[in-house]
Design a protein around this motif. Structure first.
Motif, short mmCIF file in Angstrom:
data_model
loop_
_atom_site.label_atom_id
_atom_site.label_comp_id
_atom_site.label_asym_id
_atom_site.label_seq_id
_atom_site.Cartn_x
_atom_site.Cartn_y
_atom_site.Cartn_z
N VAL A 6 41.66 16.35 -28.39
CA VAL A 6 42.27 15.08 -28.00
C VAL A 6 43.73 15.32 -27.60
O VAL A 6 44.51 15.86 -28.39
N VAL A 7 44.07 14.95 -26.36
CA VAL A 7 45.42 15.22 -25.84
C VAL A 7 46.09 13.91 -25.42
O VAL A 7 45.61 13.21 -24.53
N ASP A 8 47.20 13.59 -26.09
CA ASP A 8 47.99 12.41 -25.74
C ASP A 8 49.35 12.57 -26.39
O ASP A 8 49.45 13.08 -27.50
N ASP A 9 50.41 12.15 -25.69
CA ASP A 9 51.73 12.29 -26.30
C ASP A 9 52.00 11.23 -27.36
O ASP A 9 52.91 11.38 -28.16
N THR A 55 49.98 11.00 -18.29
CA THR A 55 51.44 11.07 -18.31
C THR A 55 51.95 11.61 -19.64
O THR A 55 51.81 10.95 -20.66
N MET A 56 52.48 12.84 -19.61
CA MET A 56 53.00 13.47 -20.83
C MET A 56 54.21 14.32 -20.50
O MET A 56 54.37 14.76 -19.37
N PRO A 57 55.05 14.58 -21.51
CA PRO A 57 56.20 15.48 -21.29
C PRO A 57 55.73 16.93 -21.16
O PRO A 57 54.55 17.22 -21.36
N LYS A 76 34.92 20.45 -19.39
CA LYS A 76 34.62 19.02 -19.27
C LYS A 76 35.83 18.23 -19.78
O LYS A 76 36.14 18.25 -20.96
N VAL A 77 36.50 17.57 -18.84
CA VAL A 77 37.72 16.84 -19.18
C VAL A 77 37.59 15.40 -18.73
O VAL A 77 37.23 15.12 -17.58
N ILE A 78 37.89 14.48 -19.65
CA ILE A 78 37.92 13.05 -19.33
C ILE A 78 39.38 12.63 -19.37
O ILE A 78 40.07 12.86 -20.37
N MET A 79 39.87 12.05 -18.29
CA MET A 79 41.26 11.62 -18.23
C MET A 79 41.43 10.24 -18.85
O MET A 79 40.55 9.39 -18.75
N CYS A 80 42.59 10.04 -19.49
CA CYS A 80 42.94 8.73 -20.06
C CYS A 80 44.14 8.22 -19.29
O CYS A 80 45.15 8.91 -19.19
N SER A 81 44.01 7.04 -18.73
CA SER A 81 45.13 6.53 -17.94
C SER A 81 45.47 5.11 -18.34
O SER A 81 44.62 4.38 -18.84
N ALA A 82 46.72 4.76 -18.12
CA ALA A 82 47.14 3.38 -18.32
C ALA A 82 46.74 2.60 -17.07
O ALA A 82 46.44 3.19 -16.04
N MET A 83 46.72 1.30 -17.18
CA MET A 83 46.44 0.46 -16.01
C MET A 83 47.44 0.80 -14.90
O MET A 83 48.58 1.14 -15.18
#
Length: 119
Positions: A6-9, A55-57, A76-83
């Protein structure tokens, strides 16, 4: 049991995804707060799936996606994006992302994307 990185800043976003995953029988084997960490952990942990924030540093998600796919074309990568990040989502899909989920996360959508991607 599928292993997920899980990757998120944002720590609370990672926690939300982790919660959805573990409750539904997936194993979260690692967490990363930026693209550079994601790349290192991918090499080390060899997860079945990555959820990757855009979007991450340090290194953004699309760059990290490309680098991960250089070392593992089958990644296998699923991207997570803001609106409102549609253009970036298109870039991500072209770079090899398998699907994307939009924040704020809805459990059923997250699981649907994961099931589809893992087959």
């Amino acid at each position: 049991m599928a292993k997920v990185l899980v990757v998120d800043d944002a720590a609370f976003m990672r926690m939300m995804i982790k919660d959805i995953l573990t409750k539904n029988g997936y194993e979260v084997v690692g967490e990363a707060a930026d693209g550079q960490q994601a790349l290192e952990q991918y090499k080390e942990l060899k997860p079945d799936l990555v959820t990757m924030d855009i979007t991450m540093p340090e290194m953004d998600g699309i760059t990290a996606l490309k680098k991960i796919r250089e070392i593992d074309p089958e990644a296998k990568v699923i991207m997570c994006s803001a609106m409102g990040q549609q253009a970036m989502v298109i870039d991500a899909i072209q770079a090899g992302a398998k699907d994307f989920i939009v924040k704020p996360f809805q459990a059923d959508r997250v699981l649907e994307a994961i099931k589809k991607v893992l087959g």
